[in-house]
Structures are given as structure tokens and as C-alpha cells.
Design a protein around this motif. Sequence first.
Motif, PDB file in Angstrom:
ATOM      1  N   PHE A  75       8.186  33.882  -7.088  1.00 27.15           N
ATOM      2  CA  PHE A  75       7.253  33.886  -8.830  1.00 27.15           C
ATOM      3  C   PHE A  75       6.444  32.543  -8.731  1.00 27.15           C
ATOM      4  CE2 PHE A  75       6.987  30.859 -12.296  1.00 27.15           C
ATOM      5  CZ  PHE A  75       7.142  32.275 -13.400  1.00 27.15           C
ATOM      6  N   THR A  76       6.022  31.944  -7.708  1.00 24.79           N
ATOM      7  CA  THR A  76       4.694  31.049  -7.664  1.00 24.79           C
ATOM      8  C   THR A  76       3.842  31.891  -7.272  1.00 24.79           C
ATOM      9  OG1 THR A  76       5.986  28.986  -7.304  1.00 24.79           O
ATOM     10  CG2 THR A  76       3.679  28.815  -7.063  1.00 24.79           C
ATOM     11  N   ALA A  77       3.636  32.992  -6.353  1.00 26.86           N
ATOM     12  CA  ALA A  77       2.900  33.204  -5.870  1.00 26.86           C
ATOM     13  C   ALA A  77       2.468  34.462  -6.682  1.00 26.86           C
ATOM     14  CB  ALA A  77       3.744  34.040  -4.125  1.00 26.86           C
ATOM     15  N   LEU A  78       3.019  34.937  -7.558  1.00 24.53           N
ATOM     16  CA  LEU A  78       2.955  35.755  -8.427  1.00 24.53           C
ATOM     17  C   LEU A  78       2.111  35.817  -9.175  1.00 24.53           C
ATOM     18  CD1 LEU A  78       5.999  38.523  -8.213  1.00 24.53           C
ATOM     19  CD2 LEU A  78       3.439  38.873  -7.225  1.00 24.53           C
ATOM     20  N   PHE A  79       2.912  34.829 -10.069  1.00 24.09           N
ATOM     21  CA  PHE A  79       2.084  34.096 -11.235  1.00 24.09           C
ATOM     22  C   PHE A  79       0.273  33.424 -10.303  1.00 24.09           C
ATOM     23  CE2 PHE A  79       2.194  30.009 -13.145  1.00 24.09           C
ATOM     24  CZ  PHE A  79       1.705  30.129 -14.836  1.00 24.09           C
ATOM     25  N   LEU A 226       6.835  25.237 -10.043  1.00 22.26           N
ATOM     26  CA  LEU A 226       7.790  25.101  -9.336  1.00 22.26           C
ATOM     27  C   LEU A 226       9.163  24.628 -10.207  1.00 22.26           C
ATOM     28  CD1 LEU A 226       5.773  23.995  -6.344  1.00 22.26           C
ATOM     29  CD2 LEU A 226       6.704  25.976  -6.320  1.00 22.26           C
ATOM     30  N   LYS A 227       8.667  24.111 -11.478  1.00 21.22           N
ATOM     31  CA  LYS A 227       9.649  23.681 -11.989  1.00 21.22           C
ATOM     32  C   LYS A 227       9.679  24.273 -13.055  1.00 21.22           C
ATOM     33  CE  LYS A 227       6.179  20.913 -14.856  1.00 21.22           C
ATOM     34  NZ  LYS A 227       7.000  20.919 -15.990  1.00 21.22           N
ATOM     35  N   PHE A 270      14.777  17.457  -6.167  1.00 15.74           N
ATOM     36  CA  PHE A 270      14.568  18.384  -4.523  1.00 15.74           C
ATOM     37  C   PHE A 270      13.111  19.212  -5.016  1.00 15.74           C
ATOM     38  CE2 PHE A 270      17.782  19.321  -1.423  1.00 15.74           C
ATOM     39  CZ  PHE A 270      16.864  19.895  -0.478  1.00 15.74           C
ATOM     40  N   MET A 271      13.137  19.351  -7.153  1.00 12.40           N
ATOM     41  CA  MET A 271      11.991  19.746  -7.741  1.00 12.40           C
ATOM     42  C   MET A 271      11.267  18.689  -7.431  1.00 12.40           C
ATOM     43  SD  MET A 271      14.589  21.690 -10.381  1.00 12.40           S
ATOM     44  CE  MET A 271      12.852  22.430 -11.419  1.00 12.40           C
ATOM     45  N   LEU A 272      11.275  17.672  -8.146  1.00 12.06           N
ATOM     46  CA  LEU A 272      10.250  16.403  -7.559  1.00 12.06           C
ATOM     47  C   LEU A 272       9.544  16.865  -6.075  1.00 12.06           C
ATOM     48  CD1 LEU A 272       9.007  13.693  -8.941  1.00 12.06           C
ATOM     49  CD2 LEU A 272      10.465  12.902  -7.926  1.00 12.06           C
ATOM     50  N   LEU A 273      10.352  16.858  -5.229  1.00 11.59           N
ATOM     51  CA  LEU A 273       9.249  16.511  -4.003  1.00 11.59           C
ATOM     52  C   LEU A 273       8.120  18.134  -4.022  1.00 11.59           C
ATOM     53  CD1 LEU A 273      12.225  15.924  -1.295  1.00 11.59           C
ATOM     54  CD2 LEU A 273      10.256  14.472  -2.634  1.00 11.59           C
ATOM     55  N   MET A 274       9.294  19.609  -4.607  1.00  6.04           N
ATOM     56  CA  MET A 274       8.034  20.355  -4.477  1.00  6.04           C
ATOM     57  C   MET A 274       6.875  20.542  -4.999  1.00  6.04           C
ATOM     58  SD  MET A 274      10.843  23.756  -4.531  1.00  6.04           S
ATOM     59  CE  MET A 274      11.471  23.453  -6.082  1.00  6.04           C
ATOM     60  N   ILE A 279       1.035  18.624  -5.177  1.00  7.37           N
ATOM     61  CA  ILE A 279       0.067  18.109  -6.348  1.00  7.37           C
ATOM     62  C   ILE A 279      -0.476  16.266  -4.923  1.00  7.37           C
ATOM     63  CG2 ILE A 279      -0.103  16.099  -7.842  1.00  7.37           C
ATOM     64  CD1 ILE A 279       1.290  17.716  -9.726  1.00  7.37           C
ATOM     65  N   VAL A 280       0.170  15.682  -4.388  1.00 13.12           N
ATOM     66  CA  VAL A 280      -0.194  14.837  -3.974  1.00 13.12           C
ATOM     67  C   VAL A 280      -1.559  14.610  -2.735  1.00 13.12           C
ATOM     68  CG1 VAL A 280       0.338  13.198  -1.780  1.00 13.12           C
ATOM     69  CG2 VAL A 280       2.227  13.433  -3.869  1.00 13.12           C
ATOM     70  N   PRO A 281      -1.055  15.729  -2.153  1.00 15.64           N
ATOM     71  CA  PRO A 281      -2.186  16.007  -1.491  1.00 15.64           C
ATOM     72  C   PRO A 281      -3.351  15.801  -2.367  1.00 15.64           C
ATOM     73  CG  PRO A 281      -0.252  17.624  -0.622  1.00 15.64           C
ATOM     74  CD  PRO A 281      -0.826  17.081  -2.027  1.00 15.64           C
TER      75      PRO A 281
END
Length: 291
Positions: A75-79, A226-227, A270-274, A279-281
Motif C-alpha cells: 500500500f505504501t509503495a503504490l500510494f 504506514l499508520k 510496532f507501528m510507531l517503530l515503522m 522519520i528519524v533519519p
Amino acid sequence: MKESGRERRISMLLLAPSFLLVLLFVYGFISWSGYISMSAWRGLVPDYTFVGLKQYASLLQQPRFIRDLINTGLFTALFLVGNLFFGLLLAVLLDRKLRGETFFRNLFLFPMSISFVVTGTIWVWVFNPSSGLNVFFGALGFDTSNWLWIVDKRMALFCVVMAAVWQMTGFTMAQYLAGLRGVSDDIREAARIDGASETRIFTHILLPQLLPVTVGAIVILGHISLKIFDLIFVMTGGGPAQRTDVPGIFMFETTFRGDFFARGAAIGIFMLLMVAVLIVPYLVYSHRMDK
């Protein structure tokens, strides 16, 4: 110097309430969720027995959770691809200063003013096999008896992506349009004088200038995808056959329908880590560039 110190103290005093609220209601609740995720809480009665990473290990052994991660990645890739492509295309067209630009710009931005819940409701009707697009194509003479859209296991995820891209393309368009308008016309004119074609001007001058815009758009859109929860919950509920299921829906059902609070908290972490991986980098890079 005294005046500067006084202004600094006043600024810190004014910021203190917001800082404390964020500390409590954001980082405090994140910490609480992390603590619950390492407990044995199952049922309505709290159970704070410490079990370490047992909930996380259990999740990674569940086929549904692995499928959810795969669905989220697809979903993320296509989005992202859909938003970046159509957003850039619309921005390039509007950058030509067409007549009615303000109307078209507002038209493309309008979907952003509504929530994913409203978007999902609209597109459920559009993709309903007995209404919406099938009625339109049926009137044109097409046989739509096998066009099941969100009911079809092969098409459901793509239908959800189409709805999400429809809503957020205006955001990407606005970002790219601002980036294009930030490139001086003198640079473009100089390139034309040197014999560069419009294609080479776009690929060698404009696109490199739009790289920061692209990175920023990827970060913002990526954390949304992602969320994702509300759009998919309204359109498909995670079906058919869990082809559109995502961690957000799994967390909702696990926590509030199954009363597995510790496992639901683990899914949330898990969602927070994704999101953090994305975002962190970017935040670190932005901080270094500002120095």
C-alpha cells in the motif's frame, strides 16, 4: 545582555505549558503503551505481570500480522508512487500559468479538506459493484458483471490505493508547484538560450531542484500510509480475505474487540517503530543541514 536573558526566561515560561502537555500526552502515553506491551494484560482486568518481549515474539509468529506488514508495504509503495507521479504531473501543468489556474488548484486541493472517513464513504459507493462506476461503464455498453472492485480479492487493495491517492495528490501537487515556482525564470531562459530542450530543462534543472520537495513529500505521505486505519476500515474493513488488512485494523480488533490489551499495545509500538524508521533519519538529516 540582561534584556536578552529576561526575554529568554519569558520565552521558556510561555513554552513550558505546551512542553509539559506534549511530554505527558505524547511521550508519556507512548511510554505507557510500551510498558503495557511487555505485560500479560488480557481481559478487562489489568494484569501488569512482566513478560518481556513475549507479545512481540508472538506477533511475529502470527500469519495475519506478517500479511498485514506485507499489505502495508505494498500500500505504501503504490500510494507514494501514485501521489508523486500525479502530484508532479499536475504541478507541471499548472506551472504553465494556464487560464483558470486558481480554480484548478483549488479543485485539486479540495479532497484534502475532507477526512479519510468521508473519502472512504464516497469511494465505497464509487466501487460498489451494483452502482457507481459499473453503472457508468454499463451505460457505455461494457459488460460489468464481473467487475467486483473492492469485493474482488485481486482488486481491493488497488481500489483503496486509488481512493488514498485521490485525497492526497493535491497536497503533493501544492508542494511541487511551490518548488517549481521557486526556480528562477532566468535559469530556465538561460538554458533555452544555450539550446536546451524543455525535456532537458525539466530533467537536468527542475527535477534536481525538486529533490528536497520529493524527500519531504515521501516522509509526510509515508508516515500517513504506514499508520493508515480509517480509510481501509470504512472501505473494506480489512477484507476481502484480509487482502487489505493492515496493523491498524489488527490493533483495533485485538484491543477493543478481543480485549488483548498487551498484544494491542505491542502492535501499536510496532507501528510507531515503522514510522520512526522513516522519520528519524529525515530529522537527523534536516538537523545537520541546519547547522
